[in-house]
Write a protein that holds these residues in place. Structure first.
Motif, PDB file in Angstrom:
ATOM      1  N   UNK A  23       0.822  -1.216   0.000  1.00  0.00           N
ATOM      2  CA  UNK A  23       0.000   0.000   0.000  1.00  0.00           C
ATOM      3  C   UNK A  23       0.847   1.253   0.000  1.00  0.00           C
ATOM      4  N   UNK A  24       1.913   1.247   0.796  1.00  0.00           N
ATOM      5  CA  UNK A  24       2.805   2.407   0.846  1.00  0.00           C
ATOM      6  C   UNK A  24       3.523   2.593  -0.488  1.00  0.00           C
ATOM      7  N   UNK A  25       3.965   1.514  -1.101  1.00  0.00           N
ATOM      8  CA  UNK A  25       4.646   1.595  -2.401  1.00  0.00           C
ATOM      9  C   UNK A  25       3.712   2.165  -3.465  1.00  0.00           C
ATOM     10  N   UNK A  26       2.465   1.757  -3.442  1.00  0.00           N
ATOM     11  CA  UNK A  26       1.499   2.290  -4.405  1.00  0.00           C
ATOM     12  C   UNK A  26       1.243   3.776  -4.157  1.00  0.00           C
ATOM     13  N   UNK A  27       1.168   4.157  -2.894  1.00  0.00           N
ATOM     14  CA  UNK A  27       0.969   5.575  -2.584  1.00  0.00           C
ATOM     15  C   UNK A  27       2.179   6.395  -3.021  1.00  0.00           C
ATOM     16  N   UNK A  28       3.376   5.865  -2.786  1.00  0.00           N
ATOM     17  CA  UNK A  28       4.594   6.542  -3.229  1.00  0.00           C
ATOM     18  C   UNK A  28       4.587   6.692  -4.747  1.00  0.00           C
ATOM     19  N   UNK A  29       4.155   5.652  -5.453  1.00  0.00           N
ATOM     20  CA  UNK A  29       4.069   5.728  -6.909  1.00  0.00           C
ATOM     21  C   UNK A  29       3.188   6.903  -7.335  1.00  0.00           C
ATOM     22  N   UNK A  30       2.007   6.992  -6.743  1.00  0.00           N
ATOM     23  CA  UNK A  30       1.071   8.059  -7.125  1.00  0.00           C
ATOM     24  C   UNK A  30       1.599   9.439  -6.730  1.00  0.00           C
ATOM     25  N   UNK A  31       2.148   9.560  -5.534  1.00  0.00           N
ATOM     26  CA  UNK A  31       2.679  10.857  -5.098  1.00  0.00           C
ATOM     27  C   UNK A  31       3.884  11.273  -5.933  1.00  0.00           C
ATOM     28  N   UNK A  32       4.702  10.298  -6.332  1.00  0.00           N
ATOM     29  CA  UNK A  32       5.921  10.624  -7.079  1.00  0.00           C
ATOM     30  C   UNK A  32       5.635  11.059  -8.518  1.00  0.00           C
ATOM     31  N   UNK A  33       4.413  10.854  -8.976  1.00  0.00           N
ATOM     32  CA  UNK A  33       4.039  11.355 -10.304  1.00  0.00           C
ATOM     33  C   UNK A  33       4.125  12.878 -10.364  1.00  0.00           C
ATOM     34  N   UNK A  34       4.040  13.510  -9.195  1.00  0.00           N
ATOM     35  CA  UNK A  34       4.089  14.973  -9.125  1.00  0.00           C
ATOM     36  C   UNK A  34       5.511  15.509  -8.950  1.00  0.00           C
ATOM     37  N   UNK A  35       6.501  14.616  -8.810  1.00  0.00           N
ATOM     38  CA  UNK A  35       7.880  15.069  -8.657  1.00  0.00           C
ATOM     39  C   UNK A  35       8.326  15.734  -9.960  1.00  0.00           C
ATOM     40  N   UNK A  36       9.261  16.663  -9.874  1.00  0.00           N
ATOM     41  CA  UNK A  36       9.735  17.346 -11.095  1.00  0.00           C
ATOM     42  C   UNK A  36      10.343  16.367 -12.094  1.00  0.00           C
ATOM     43  N   UNK A  37      10.209  16.702 -13.360  1.00  0.00           N
ATOM     44  CA  UNK A  37      10.696  15.826 -14.428  1.00  0.00           C
ATOM     45  C   UNK A  37      12.210  15.604 -14.331  1.00  0.00           C
ATOM     46  N   UNK A  38      12.945  16.595 -13.827  1.00  0.00           N
ATOM     47  CA  UNK A  38      14.402  16.424 -13.714  1.00  0.00           C
ATOM     48  C   UNK A  38      14.795  15.386 -12.657  1.00  0.00           C
ATOM     49  N   UNK A  39      13.850  14.988 -11.823  1.00  0.00           N
ATOM     50  CA  UNK A  39      14.107  13.951 -10.819  1.00  0.00           C
ATOM     51  C   UNK A  39      13.746  12.546 -11.328  1.00  0.00           C
ATOM     52  N   UNK A  40      13.256  12.450 -12.549  1.00  0.00           N
ATOM     53  CA  UNK A  40      12.768  11.171 -13.074  1.00  0.00           C
ATOM     54  C   UNK A  40      13.797  10.053 -12.927  1.00  0.00           C
ATOM     55  N   UNK A  41      15.051  10.315 -13.263  1.00  0.00           N
ATOM     56  CA  UNK A  41      16.062   9.263 -13.251  1.00  0.00           C
ATOM     57  C   UNK A  41      16.860   9.211 -11.958  1.00  0.00           C
ATOM     58  N   UNK A  42      16.457   9.986 -10.985  1.00  0.00           N
ATOM     59  CA  UNK A  42      17.138   9.921  -9.704  1.00  0.00           C
ATOM     60  C   UNK A  42      16.137   9.632  -8.592  1.00  0.00           C
TER      61      UNK A  42
END
Length: 131
Positions: A23-42
Motif C-alpha cells: 500500500x505504501x509503495x502504491x501511494x509513493x508511486x502516485x505521489x511521485x508522479x508529481x515530482x519534477x521531471x528532472x528527478x525522473x532518473x534519480x
C-alpha cells in the motif's frame, strides 16, 4: 503481531507487513508522479524501486522458508530496502516534492514494516516450512 495467525497464512500477500509495504509503495508511486521531471532518473526512480523492492524481497523470502539462512537473508534485504525508502522519503519532503504530512505518515508505515521484519528476523522459526 502476525505470529498468532501464522498457521492461516498461505501466501506472502496475506502478511500484514506485505499489505502495508504494498500500500505504501502504491501511494509513493502516485505521489511521485508529481515530482519534477528532472528527478525522473534519480529520486523518482530510486524511491519507486526501493519501495517496490521491499515487497519483492518479501515475496522471495516467503518462498525461501525451507532454509532459515536464505529466509533471513531475504528478510534482511527487505529491511535494507525499507530503510532506504525512508531516506528517499526524507529527501522528497526536504526538496518540497512531498507534503510533510504524507512523508511522516509513510515514514511511520515503514517503521511498522521494519518492526515486523525485525521480529521475523529475530524469530524466524515459526515462519519456516516444516520439512
Amino acid at each position: 503481531m502476525e505470529t498468532h495467525q501464522k498457521e492461516a497464512i498461505k501466501d506472502h500477500r496475506e502478511l500484514e507487513i506485505y499489505k502495508k509495504a504494498f500500500g505504501a509503495a502504491m501511494e509513493i508511486f502516485h505521489l511521485s508522479k508529481k515530482f519534477p521531471v528532472e528527478e525522473r532518473y534519480s529520486l523518482t526512480d530510486q524511491i519507486r524501486r526501493s519501495s517496490r523492492s521491499v515487497c519483492a524481497n518479501l515475496a522471495e523470502a516467503w518462498r525461501k522458508r525451507r532454509y532459515e539462512a536464505a529466509f533471513v537473508a531475504k528478510l534482511n534485504d527487505c529491511e535494507s530496502e525499507a530503510a532506504e525508502t525512508q531516506t528517499w522519503l526524507e529527501f522528497a519532503v526536504k526538496c518540497n516534492y512531498m507534503d510533510v504530512e504524507d512523508g511522516r505518515r509513510l515514514y511511520g508505515i515503514y517503521n511498522q514494516v521494519l518492526a515486523g521484519l525485525v521480529n521475523m528476523i529475530k524469530n524466524p522459526t515459526p515462519w519456516l516450512m516444516k520439512r
